[in-house]
Design an enzyme around this catalytic site. Structure first.
Site, PDB file in Angstrom:
ATOM      1  CG  HIS A  37       2.116   5.535   4.348  1.00 22.80           C
ATOM      2  ND1 HIS A  37       3.355   5.590   3.212  1.00 22.80           N
ATOM      3  CD2 HIS A  37       1.049   5.171   3.417  1.00 22.80           C
ATOM      4  CE1 HIS A  37       2.712   4.926   1.840  1.00 22.80           C
ATOM      5  NE2 HIS A  37       1.488   5.082   2.135  1.00 22.80           N
ATOM      6  N   GLY A 149      -4.454  10.394   3.025  1.00 22.51           N
ATOM      7  CA  GLY A 149      -3.747  11.450   2.428  1.00 22.51           C
ATOM      8  C   GLY A 149      -4.650  12.377   1.545  1.00 22.51           C
ATOM      9  NE  ARG A 189       1.965   3.286  -8.799  1.00 21.90           N
ATOM     10  CZ  ARG A 189       0.692   3.162  -8.151  1.00 21.90           C
ATOM     11  NH1 ARG A 189       0.077   4.131  -7.801  1.00 21.90           N
ATOM     12  NH2 ARG A 189      -0.100   2.119  -8.060  1.00 21.90           N
TER      13      ARG A 189
END
Ligand code: PAF
Length: 286
Positions: A37, A149, A189
Site C-alpha cells: 500500500h 495494486g 490476508r
C-alpha cells in the site's frame, strides 16, 4: 496528515487543495496497510501534489461466509504508515457515512464480462461491491488519478472498465505487486496464516513462475500446463480455487496466438484464500 471521517470534511479538504492549484491523487484501501500500500501512495506522490488515501472495509464486497467481521482494523498503525509514505489526507468513513440509506436499496455499479469468472465465480457479488464503492469514492474525492495494486489483477481490469464506461476523468495507474523475499505477494490476508501455512504460501508464486517460464519457452498447451500447475499446488499443500491463462486486457481465455497474457491463480491455505498473478508480455520477451 489529517484524518477525516465525513464526506463533507473530505470535500472541503480536497476543495482547499484544488484552490491552491494542486492535482489530486487517490489510493483507496481497506486498511491493515503493508509496504504494498505504501508503494501505491509513493507512486501517487510522484505524480500529483495532494494524495488522499481511504480506509474503508466495504461490507458490500464481502460474501455472507467471508471475513468481513474478522478483517483486521488497524487504524493507528495505518495512519503512521500513510504519514511516512507522504499521504496528505486520510478519509476513514463509517459504514453509515458511506451507506446512509442502508445497503439494500443502494444503487449498484456492475461491470459485466470482466467481473465474471476467476474471483467473480468464487465470490459472487464481490466485483459489484468493489465497483460500487470505488465509484462512490471516486465521486467523493474526484481525483485526477488513482493508484491500485496489480496483485488484484481482475479488480484493476474492472476499475479501468468502469472509469472508461462511465466517462470518469480519472487516470488509473496499476502498480506492480510488492513481494516478500520468498516471493509471496504482500496481502492483508497473509496475517491469517499460521507459521506452517506461511512457509507453504510462496508455492503459489513459484508455480506461476514455472508456468510463465514454460509459456515464455514456447509451450502453448495451456490445459496441460494448468493441470500440471494444479498438481504442484496440491502437492505443496495449497488447495487451488482457479489457475488460468487469460488474455491480459480482455481476461478471456488465452489462445495460442495471444501475446499479452496473464496467469491468474487463487488457492486456499486452510480457510485463507490467496490470490496472485503473473503478467507475461511475450513480445517483450523477444
Ligand atoms: O483492493 C481493495 O483494497 C478494495 O477492493 C478497494 C479497491 C479499496 C475497494 O474496497
Amino acid at each position: 496528515m489529517n484524518t477525516v471521517k465525513t464526506v463533507r470534511e473530505l470535500r472541503a479538504a480536497v476543495a482547499r487543495a484544488r484552490s491552491e492549484g494542486k492535482r489530486i491523487g487517490f489510493v483507496p484501501t481497506m486498511g491493515n496497510l503493508h509496504s504494498g500500500h505504501a508503494a501505491l501512495v509513493t507512486k501517487a506522490c510522484q505524480r500529483v501534489d495532494f494524495v488522499v488515501a481511504s480506509i474503508f472495509v466495504n461490507p458490500l464486497q464481502f460474501g455472507a461466509n467471508e471475513d468481513l467481521a474478522s478483517y483486521p482494523r488497524t487504524l493507528a498503525a495505518d495512519q503512521e504508515r500513510l504519514l511516512q509514505a507522504g499521504c496528505h489526507l486520510l478519509f476513514a468513513p463509517t459504514v453509515d457515512e458511506m451507506y446512509p440509506h442502508g445497503m439494500g436499496g443502494q444503487t449498484r455499479v456492475s461491470v459485466p464480462q470482466l467481473s465474471e469468472g476467476l474471483c467473480g465465480a468464487s465470490r459472487p457479488g464481490h466485483f459489484e461491491g468493489v465497483a460500487t464503492v470505488v465509484s462512490k469514492l471516486f465521486n467523493m474525492v474526484q481525483p485526477d488519478l488513482a493508484v491500485f495494486g496489480q496483485k488484484d489483477f481482475q479488480q484493476l481490469a474492472v476499475i479501468r472498465a468502469l472509469v472508461r464506461d462511465l466517462n470518469m476523468p480519472i487516470q488509473i495507474i496499476g502498480e506492480p505487486t510488492v513481494r516478500a523475499d520468498d516471493g509471496l505477494a504482500l496481502s492483508s490476508r497473509n496475517g491469517y496464516l499460521s507459521a506452517e501455512q506461511r512457509a507453504i504460501a510462496p508455492a503459489l508464486y513459484r508455480v506461476l513462475r514455472q508456468l510463465g517460464d514454460a509459456i515464455a519457452s514456447g509451450e502453448r498447451d495451456y490445459a496441460a500446463l494448468i493441470a500440471a500447475g494444479q498438481q504442484q499446488l496440491d502437492a505443496a499443500g495449497l488447495r487451488p480455487d482457479y489457475l488460468e491463462v487469460r488474455h491480459a486486457l480482455t481476461l478471456r481465455p488465452a489462445t495460442a496466438e495471444d501475446r499479452d497474457l496473464v496467469i491468474l491463480a487463487a488457492a486456499f491455505l486452510g480457510t485463507t484464500r490467496l490470490i496472485d498473478n503473473l503478467h507475461l508480455d511475450l513480445d517483450a520477451h523477444g
